[in-house]
Scaffold this active site. Structure first.
Site, PDB file in Angstrom:
ATOM      1  CE  LYS A 100     -23.601  -0.376  22.509  1.00 23.34           C
ATOM      2  NZ  LYS A 100     -22.627   0.976  22.371  1.00 23.34           N
ATOM      3  NE  ARG A 119     -29.091  -3.710  29.999  1.00 24.90           N
ATOM      4  CZ  ARG A 119     -29.853  -3.066  29.506  1.00 24.90           C
ATOM      5  NH1 ARG A 119     -29.803  -3.154  28.088  1.00 24.90           N
ATOM      6  NH2 ARG A 119     -30.818  -2.256  29.944  1.00 24.90           N
ATOM      7  CB  CYS A 147     -28.521  -3.422  35.778  1.00 26.47           C
ATOM      8  SG  CYS A 147     -27.644  -2.509  37.265  1.00 26.47           S
ATOM      9  CE  LYS A 170     -16.444   5.873  20.889  1.00 25.91           C
ATOM     10  NZ  LYS A 170     -17.799   6.691  20.883  1.00 25.91           N
ATOM     11  CD1 TRP A 189     -22.209   0.712  34.993  1.00 31.20           C
ATOM     12  CD2 TRP A 189     -23.713   1.947  35.823  1.00 31.20           C
ATOM     13  NE1 TRP A 189     -21.764   1.950  34.787  1.00 31.20           N
ATOM     14  CE2 TRP A 189     -22.659   2.693  35.459  1.00 31.20           C
ATOM     15  CE3 TRP A 189     -24.631   2.572  36.686  1.00 31.20           C
ATOM     16  CZ2 TRP A 189     -22.546   4.253  35.761  1.00 31.20           C
ATOM     17  CZ3 TRP A 189     -24.542   3.828  36.890  1.00 31.20           C
ATOM     18  CH2 TRP A 189     -23.630   4.857  36.208  1.00 31.20           C
ATOM     19  CD  GLU A 226     -17.033   6.602  25.125  1.00 30.20           C
ATOM     20  OE1 GLU A 226     -18.192   6.252  25.490  1.00 30.20           O
ATOM     21  OE2 GLU A 226     -16.646   6.161  24.080  1.00 30.20           O
ATOM     22  CD  GLU A 231     -18.117   9.558  18.809  1.00 27.09           C
ATOM     23  OE1 GLU A 231     -18.736  10.259  19.655  1.00 27.09           O
ATOM     24  OE2 GLU A 231     -18.051   8.242  18.886  1.00 27.09           O
ATOM     25  CG  HIS A 285     -11.064  32.128  21.974  1.00 25.83           C
ATOM     26  ND1 HIS A 285     -10.893  33.535  22.064  1.00 25.83           N
ATOM     27  CD2 HIS A 285     -11.471  32.052  20.963  1.00 25.83           C
ATOM     28  CE1 HIS A 285     -11.013  34.258  20.894  1.00 25.83           C
ATOM     29  NE2 HIS A 285     -11.362  33.178  20.209  1.00 25.83           N
ATOM     30  CG  ASN A 345     -31.970  -1.982  34.549  1.00 24.71           C
ATOM     31  OD1 ASN A 345     -31.226  -1.349  34.950  1.00 24.71           O
ATOM     32  ND2 ASN A 345     -32.216  -2.292  33.199  1.00 24.71           N
ATOM     33  N   GLY A 346     -32.736  -0.239  37.617  1.00 23.94           N
ATOM     34  CA  GLY A 346     -33.533   1.207  37.750  1.00 23.94           C
ATOM     35  C   GLY A 346     -33.092   1.607  39.141  1.00 23.94           C
TER      36      GLY A 346
HETATM   37  C1  G6P Z   1     -23.566   5.387  27.137  1.00 26.29           C
HETATM   38  C2  G6P Z   1     -22.744   4.794  26.185  1.00 26.29           C
HETATM   39  C3  G6P Z   1     -22.593   5.537  24.936  1.00 26.29           C
HETATM   40  C4  G6P Z   1     -23.844   6.181  24.221  1.00 26.29           C
HETATM   41  C5  G6P Z   1     -24.634   6.960  25.363  1.00 26.29           C
HETATM   42  C6  G6P Z   1     -26.062   7.400  24.802  1.00 26.29           C
HETATM   43  O1  G6P Z   1     -22.970   6.641  27.811  1.00 26.29           O
HETATM   44  O2  G6P Z   1     -21.518   4.295  26.747  1.00 26.29           O
HETATM   45  O3  G6P Z   1     -21.814   4.651  24.126  1.00 26.29           O
HETATM   46  O4  G6P Z   1     -23.355   7.174  23.072  1.00 26.29           O
HETATM   47  O5  G6P Z   1     -24.717   6.101  26.500  1.00 26.29           O
HETATM   48  O6  G6P Z   1     -26.703   5.936  24.369  1.00 26.29           O
HETATM   49  P1  G6P Z   1     -27.691   6.107  23.118  1.00 26.29           P
HETATM   50  O7  G6P Z   1     -28.150   4.457  23.548  1.00 26.29           O
HETATM   51  O8  G6P Z   1     -28.881   6.565  23.913  1.00 26.29           O
HETATM   52  O9  G6P Z   1     -27.183   6.180  22.039  1.00 26.29           O
END
Ligand code: G6P
Length: 619
Positions: free
Chosen positions: A614, A27, A2, A496, A75, A499, A492, A515, A101-102
């Site tokens: 994000k 956000r 948000c 990616k 969000w 996502e 990672e 396994h 927000n929260g």
């Molecule tokens: C969200 C974002 C990710 C990020 C994660 C942790 O899920 O979409 O890209 O890695 O939060 O965020 P931070 O700001 O703590 O690295």
């Protein structure tokens, strides 16, 4: 998670608010709304489901005049993403409008209480409960808005950043925070008249002013049109605001000719890492200087254990950091999901060092993990990108990534920035503890210095990935394999892809494949293997054989010039040779590009993937 924007001054508020919402769209983007008080004193609220563009379209034929306003991009947490649940929310009398927000955890009991008093609600949100509560306090205590906000916030359990307008007072915005970020920008318009801006982060503010105040937990601020700002806490104690100067420029918030922020940020990595290591890595004197540890050397030298807490991509970089720091310093390192750590009664000693790794510095679980560690007396160190963020301020010391703002929801340059910062930290501790011999230390310093150039080579050399990404759009699943330092890279790479393309992908330690995941392999299954000619190369080659004999499609990341794995692969990406511990910094590049181009080929919204945000400021 948000985004909140606000403005009060002499300019028209609408353009400032809409531009701010666009900047904060990363956000959350399931609905957006705006509240303005027009010159006749009408408080209008316009809301639309979907992106900020939908709100703009809606407002095209509405009265959008007014020099005071608040806005929100959502969000969803409570209530599905629709127009009714979008913010701002009116109070019962429609005199108040509030954005939030929260999460208000006790909203159900508060709502029931107010319903008993005859109030009715039109949305499913906790936010509507909050604005109704403020009005309820205002009416029942016959007090001003500020006192009503204070009384209401004393009754809520949970996290909030809020901004609130009162139709009857068009010269004032009130805002408050606890657990969710809020920044106040202090500006002057072109006629020298005072103005205030509000933002969940600095991105909607930087265009107008670089002077900001980071609101602290349980603080309430009143900003008025004549440039007065009063901040008090919930206990009604006046606070002296600290004014900070932002270190960010507007260009960093634009796409700079790239079709997406994600691609821009992938290509920015060599320069971003140069900035990250500048002044910290001294190749001439073969030294590493991290100002964050200078005053705390003893805490690191005497640490029995290091615990790194993080979420998402940051958790993957933390895992690479663990491998390096343990090897370089001989201090045992544990890596924890912050969300698990904070709730599982972990054993934390006062001689532990707890490191939070977070791009945004606002992730609610990571922040809570740090607060828990602090309460046990551990020394807390923050590795954040966003300057002045909550985690940066909650920790005892730390190091900023300095890779510039990351806007794409899928993290790229922050990941490599975190990996290199953790490597610097490992080297700095190793220097103090003398756990690496001099020759090795010098070699690692020299090699680290070369990483940005090698990264540039990797990018140039793998540009062509866009030409065959289309081939993989058929795939429903991917497997990513790596060993040692490259196991977190496999995680990672898989994250990616998931996502942004919505293809299911699993990262696995290559040897663990037999396994379980080996059962999934058939001629349809793309298997990405990180196989540099370093470490246990031969073992990885055997793992590739295992996949091949089950007809899996091999996509490999290999050291430049390696023909063995290349010949076994259906597709192959080359990276330059580097030390084992630094391979992740290069190997992740083709994986970022692969996920980007597959997502583009599938027509996905790369910068704003569905359901993600994000900055996750709720738990
Ligand atoms: C969200 C974002 C990710 C990020 C994660 C942790 O899920 O979409 O890209 O890695 O939060 O965020 P931070 O700001 O703590 O690295």
């Amino acid at each position: 998670m948000c985004g909140i924007v606000g403005y009060i001054g002499e300019q028209q508020a609408y353009p400032v608010l809409i531009k701010g919402l666009h900047r904060l769209e990363y956000r959350g983007y399931d609905s957006a709304g705006i509240a303005l008080i027009n010159p006749e004193g009408t408080l209008s609220v316009n809301k639309a489901k979907g992106k900020v563009a939908a709100l703009e379209a809606l407002c095209a034929d509405k009265d959008i005049t007014g020099t005071i306003g608040i806005a929100h991009t959502r969000w969803a947490t409570h209530g599905e993403p629709n127009t009714t649940n979008a913010h701002p929310h009116y109070s019962q009398s429609k005199n108040l409008a509030l954005v939030h927000n929260g999460i208000i955890e006790n909203y159900k009991s508060l709502r029931a209480e107010m319903e008993n008093h005859g109030l009715s609600f039109c949305s499913d949100t906790d936010t509507e409960v909050l604005v109704q509560l403020v009005e309820y306090m205002q009416v029942s205590h016959e007090c001003d808005l500020y006192t009503a906000v204070q009384l209401a916030l004393k009754n809520v359990v949970g996290a909030y950043a809020i901004a609130i307008l009162d139709r009857r007072n068009p010269d004032q915005i009130i805002c408050a925070r606890k657990g969710s970020p809020l920044i106040i920008g202090i500006g002057k318009d072109e006629n020298g008249k005072a103005e205030f801006f509000l933002g969940s982060d600095a991105t909607p503010i930087i265009e107008y002013t670089d002077k900001v105040v980071y609101l602290q937990d349980e603080e309430i601020a009143i900003m008025d049109r004549i440039g007065r700002m009063d901040i008090t806490n919930l206990a009604n104690v006046k606070q002296t605001p600290q004014i900070h100067t932002l270190q960010m420029n507007l260009d960093q918030l634009e796409k700079g000719g790239f079709p997406h922020f994600m691609l821009k940020e992938i290509w920015e990595q060599p320069n971003a890492l140069r900035t990250c290591i500048r002044g910290r890595l001294n190749v001439v004197e073969k030294d590493v200087l991290l100002s964050g540890i200078i005053d705390h050397k003893e805490r690191f030298i005497n640490a029995n254990r290091i615990i790194i807490c993080a979420c998402g991509t940051s958790w993957h970089s933390a895992l690479i950091g663990k491998y390096f720091i343990e090897e370089a310093t001989q201090i045992p390192v544990e890596v924890e999901y912050a969300s698990e750590f904070r709730y599982r009664n972990p054993v934390i000693h006062s001689d532990d060092v707890v490191i939070a790794v977070s791009q945004s510095g606002e992730t609610a679980d990571t922040l809570a993990a740090i607060q828990l560690a602090k309460s046990h007396g551990a020394f807390c160190y923050g590795i954040c990108n966003v300057i002045g963020s909550s985690i940066a301020r909650a920790t005892d010391s730390g190091t900023y990534l300095h890779v510039g703002p990351e806007i794409g929801v899928a993290s790229t340059k922050a990941f490599t920035g975190q990996v290199i910062t953790l490597a610097l930290l490992g080297l700095a501790i190793a220097k103090e503890k003398k756990t690496l011999d001099e020759q090795m230390f010098h070699m690692l310093v020299d090699e680290l210095q070369q990483i940005p150039d090698k990264m540039q080579w990797t990018l140039e050399h793998n540009k062509h990935i866009d030409q065959f990404a289309q081939i993989f759009t058929y795939a429903k699943n991917f497997i990513y394999l790596g060993r040692g330092y490259n196991y977190p890279v496999a995680l990672e790479g898989a994250l990616k892809l998931k996502e942004i393309s919505y293809i299911h992908a699993e990262g696995y330690p290559a040897a663990e494949m037999k396994h379980g995941p080996i059962a999934l392999i058939d001629e349809e299954m793309p298997v990405v293997v990180i196989a540099p000619k370093r470490g246990i190369y031969e073992k990885v080659v055997s793992n590739i054989q295992e996949v091949k004999s089950r007809k899996g499609k091999i996509i490999s990341v290999v050291t430049e010039g390696d023909t063995t794995v290349k010949e076994m692969s259906d597709y192959c990406f080359e990276i330059p040779d580097t030390r084992d511990c630094f391979v992740p910094l290069l190997a992740v590049i083709p994986l970022q590009l692969l996920s980007y181009y597959v997502a583009v080929a599938k027509g996905r919204n790369v910068d704003q993937p569905r359901n993600l945000a994000k900055s996750v400021t709720v738990e």
